[in-house]
Design a protein around this motif. Structure first.
Motif, PDB file in Angstrom:
ATOM      1  N   SER A 218     -27.633  42.154  13.155  1.00 14.68           N
ATOM      2  CA  SER A 218     -26.439  42.220  12.308  1.00 14.68           C
ATOM      3  C   SER A 218     -26.311  41.027  11.371  1.00 14.68           C
ATOM      4  CB  SER A 218     -25.187  42.310  13.188  1.00 14.68           C
ATOM      5  OG  SER A 218     -25.059  41.149  13.992  1.00 14.68           O
ATOM      6  N   ASP A 219     -27.388  40.295  11.169  1.00 13.71           N
ATOM      7  CA  ASP A 219     -27.301  39.072  10.365  1.00 13.71           C
ATOM      8  C   ASP A 219     -26.945  39.330   8.905  1.00 13.71           C
ATOM      9  OD1 ASP A 219     -27.595  36.234   9.930  1.00 13.71           O
ATOM     10  OD2 ASP A 219     -29.463  36.708   8.889  1.00 13.71           O
ATOM     11  N   ARG A 220     -27.366  40.463   8.325  1.00 13.21           N
ATOM     12  CA  ARG A 220     -27.102  40.722   6.909  1.00 13.21           C
ATOM     13  C   ARG A 220     -26.355  42.032   6.665  1.00 13.21           C
ATOM     14  NH1 ARG A 220     -27.648  36.211   6.690  1.00 13.21           N
ATOM     15  NH2 ARG A 220     -29.089  34.910   5.510  1.00 13.21           N
ATOM     16  N   GLN A 221     -26.207  42.832   7.697  1.00 13.38           N
ATOM     17  CA  GLN A 221     -25.499  44.111   7.575  1.00 13.38           C
ATOM     18  C   GLN A 221     -25.060  44.538   8.970  1.00 13.38           C
ATOM     19  OE1 GLN A 221     -28.323  46.879   5.986  1.00 13.38           O
ATOM     20  NE2 GLN A 221     -29.696  46.747   7.726  1.00 13.38           N
ATOM     21  N   LEU A 243     -20.759  44.024  14.320  1.00 11.33           N
ATOM     22  CA  LEU A 243     -20.670  43.088  13.200  1.00 11.33           C
ATOM     23  C   LEU A 243     -20.702  41.658  13.715  1.00 11.33           C
ATOM     24  CD1 LEU A 243     -19.375  45.802  12.144  1.00 11.33           C
ATOM     25  CD2 LEU A 243     -17.958  44.385  10.652  1.00 11.33           C
ATOM     26  N   SER A 244     -21.400  40.797  12.985  1.00 14.57           N
ATOM     27  CA  SER A 244     -21.348  39.362  13.241  1.00 14.57           C
ATOM     28  C   SER A 244     -20.968  38.660  11.941  1.00 14.57           C
ATOM     29  CB  SER A 244     -22.679  38.859  13.809  1.00 14.57           C
ATOM     30  OG  SER A 244     -23.750  39.154  12.931  1.00 14.57           O
ATOM     31  N   ARG A 245     -21.113  37.347  11.892  1.00 16.70           N
ATOM     32  CA  ARG A 245     -20.537  36.562  10.807  1.00 16.70           C
ATOM     33  C   ARG A 245     -20.957  37.009   9.411  1.00 16.70           C
ATOM     34  NH1 ARG A 245     -17.741  32.255  10.187  1.00 16.70           N
ATOM     35  NH2 ARG A 245     -17.621  31.947  12.447  1.00 16.70           N
ATOM     36  N   ASN A 246     -22.207  37.370   9.221  1.00 16.96           N
ATOM     37  CA  ASN A 246     -22.696  37.701   7.877  1.00 16.96           C
ATOM     38  C   ASN A 246     -22.911  39.202   7.673  1.00 16.96           C
ATOM     39  OD1 ASN A 246     -22.858  34.925   7.118  1.00 16.96           O
ATOM     40  ND2 ASN A 246     -24.768  34.763   8.305  1.00 16.96           N
ATOM     41  N   SER A 247     -22.281  40.035   8.494  1.00 14.92           N
ATOM     42  CA  SER A 247     -22.538  41.469   8.421  1.00 14.92           C
ATOM     43  C   SER A 247     -21.946  42.122   7.183  1.00 14.92           C
ATOM     44  CB  SER A 247     -21.997  42.174   9.669  1.00 14.92           C
ATOM     45  OG  SER A 247     -22.730  41.801  10.811  1.00 14.92           O
ATOM     46  N   LEU A 295     -12.109  42.122   6.153  1.00 11.65           N
ATOM     47  CA  LEU A 295     -12.345  41.604   7.489  1.00 11.65           C
ATOM     48  C   LEU A 295     -13.349  40.463   7.404  1.00 11.65           C
ATOM     49  CD1 LEU A 295     -11.797  42.168  10.559  1.00 11.65           C
ATOM     50  CD2 LEU A 295     -13.859  43.593  10.504  1.00 11.65           C
ATOM     51  N   ALA A 296     -13.012  39.325   8.024  1.00 13.65           N
ATOM     52  CA  ALA A 296     -13.912  38.179   7.995  1.00 13.65           C
ATOM     53  C   ALA A 296     -13.580  37.240   9.139  1.00 13.65           C
ATOM     54  CB  ALA A 296     -13.792  37.433   6.668  1.00 13.65           C
ATOM     55  N   PRO A 297     -14.584  36.526   9.689  1.00 14.68           N
ATOM     56  CA  PRO A 297     -14.284  35.501  10.686  1.00 14.68           C
ATOM     57  C   PRO A 297     -13.347  34.451  10.090  1.00 14.68           C
ATOM     58  CG  PRO A 297     -16.630  35.967  10.619  1.00 14.68           C
ATOM     59  CD  PRO A 297     -16.030  36.641   9.432  1.00 14.68           C
ATOM     60  N   ALA A 303     -19.187  34.598  16.090  1.00 18.48           N
ATOM     61  CA  ALA A 303     -18.227  35.659  15.810  1.00 18.48           C
ATOM     62  C   ALA A 303     -18.930  37.006  15.913  1.00 18.48           C
ATOM     63  CB  ALA A 303     -17.618  35.487  14.419  1.00 18.48           C
ATOM     64  N   SER A 304     -18.330  37.927  16.648  1.00 18.06           N
ATOM     65  CA  SER A 304     -18.912  39.262  16.802  1.00 18.06           C
ATOM     66  C   SER A 304     -17.791  40.259  17.068  1.00 18.06           C
ATOM     67  CB  SER A 304     -19.943  39.288  17.933  1.00 18.06           C
ATOM     68  OG  SER A 304     -19.374  38.830  19.144  1.00 18.06           O
ATOM     69  N   LEU A 305     -18.068  41.508  16.731  1.00 19.19           N
ATOM     70  CA  LEU A 305     -17.028  42.532  16.797  1.00 19.19           C
ATOM     71  C   LEU A 305     -17.679  43.904  16.874  1.00 19.19           C
ATOM     72  CD1 LEU A 305     -13.890  42.744  14.538  1.00 19.19           C
ATOM     73  CD2 LEU A 305     -15.582  44.542  14.368  1.00 19.19           C
ATOM     74  N   TYR A 306     -17.117  44.775  17.704  1.00 13.49           N
ATOM     75  CA  TYR A 306     -17.533  46.176  17.735  1.00 13.49           C
ATOM     76  C   TYR A 306     -16.571  46.989  16.879  1.00 13.49           C
ATOM     77  CZ  TYR A 306     -21.114  45.706  21.342  1.00 13.49           C
ATOM     78  OH  TYR A 306     -22.262  45.384  22.014  1.00 13.49           O
TER      79      TYR A 306
END
Length: 322
Positions: A218-221, A243-247, A295-297, A303-306
């Motif tokens: 999930s580094d870029r998408q 999703l993570s920080r740069n998704s 949506l953003a950290p 940071a991660s999110l389902y």
């Protein structure tokens, strides 16, 4: 949408209301300290005491199970999809008629798309209170739970009887089956033969995604976790992304379907035309279709999110093959 209206669509982790007698094994030693939460939709609780936080369903249900160390949820099956991710703790999942067909240990952030139609159970094998979040297919969550026969038999010794209507009756509270009501019948040998017994080697590659693998993907998408194009290819009536920080960019977007946000790590800033709020681990936010939001950290660090979204697939169905 005002901040007050949005807050009504968010269930905060600290506001979760547990039910300690949600299922037939609630008094059985080893399972008598568990807590069940229904966050979106009525779930599959068998107790009239279960609190439901948000009744409107987006095509699926969201729930959770909280358990202290060495506490287990007994062997049962569902008619529809059941997906868990570990929010807190370390958990052992095991399955089969007697729980001996296979097992694996799930760490924090891992997700498990449990094969439909098998007996499954889980226990907290960590050292602290643990929490797993659940996604159940369909608006009615598949119509309830099917218990392994020994679970129903054992429960009778501790005062709980399940009626054929799917409701619990607790003799410790002076309750008994209503007149004319029969107890839930036990599955017979022929019925039990229809429940698969997949091995660990069959289940893990098809049904499990590990947290740190998803962080890398999930580094870029967004990482597509469950869905027709997911790492775990399935069509259970909903898609799951990680999703993570740069998704995703922190620019506004809108979807034409329901979106449920479930932070795993870090704090996430949710912004829309009417305001802004922060989502924290364990929170569940139901975003309606068509609402433009960003949506953003909100802080540095992990940071991660389902993210769960409804689909046009038959609710609760599954296309997974072991």
């Amino acid at each position: 949408m005002t901040p007050e209206q949005m807050e009504q669509r968010i269930v905060r982790y600290g506001d979760l209301q547990p039910c300690k007698t949600a299922f037939i094994d609630a008094h059985t030693p080893g399972s008598d300290r568990k807590e069940n939460f229904t966050i979106i939709g009525g779930g599959v609780s068998e107790s009239p005491d279960q609190h439901v936080h948000l009744r409107e369903t987006p095509g699926f249900n969201i729930g959770a199970a909280g358990q202290p160390p060495n506490c287990r949820n007994s062997l049962h099956s569902h008619h529809s999809a059941e997906v868990f991710f570990v929010l807190k703790g370390r958990w052992r999942f095991f399955w089969g008629r007697w729980g001996t067909a296979g097992e694996f240990i799930a760490e924090e952030g891992d997700i498990f798309n449990i094969p439909t139609g098998i007996f499954r159970a889980f226990e907290n094998v960590g050292t602290d209170y643990g929490m797993i979040m659940a996604i159940l297919g369909g608006d009615d969550a598949g119509g309830g739970v099917v218990w392994a026969p020994q679970v129903i038999t054992d429960a009778k010794d501790y005062g709980l009887v399940l009626g054929e209507n799917g409701r619990l009756y607790d003799s410790k509270k002076g309750q008994s089956l209503p007149e004319g009501m029969q107890p839930m019948p036990l599955l017979d040998d022929d019925q039990l033969q229809s429940f698969p017994e997949p091995t660990t080697a069959e289940v893990i590659p098809n049904c499990v995604a590990r947290y740190w693998d998803l962080m890398a993907l999930s580094d870029r998408q967004p990482a597509k976790v469950i869905g027709a194009e997911g790492i775990l290819r399935d069509r259970p009536g909903f898609d799951v992304e990680f999703l993570s920080r740069n998704s995703i960019p922190d620019t506004p977007y809108a979807l034409d379907r329901h979106e449920v946000l479930m932070p795993m790590r870090g704090h996430w800033r949710l912004t829309w035309a009417g305001g802004t709020t922060t989502l924290n681990p364990g929170d569940t936010a139901a975003i309606p279709p068509g609402l433009e939001h960003a949506l953003a950290p909100s802080m540095t660090g992990e940071a991660s999110l389902y993210r769960v979204m409804n689909t046009q697939d038959p609710a609760g169905a599954t296309g997974r093959l072991l």
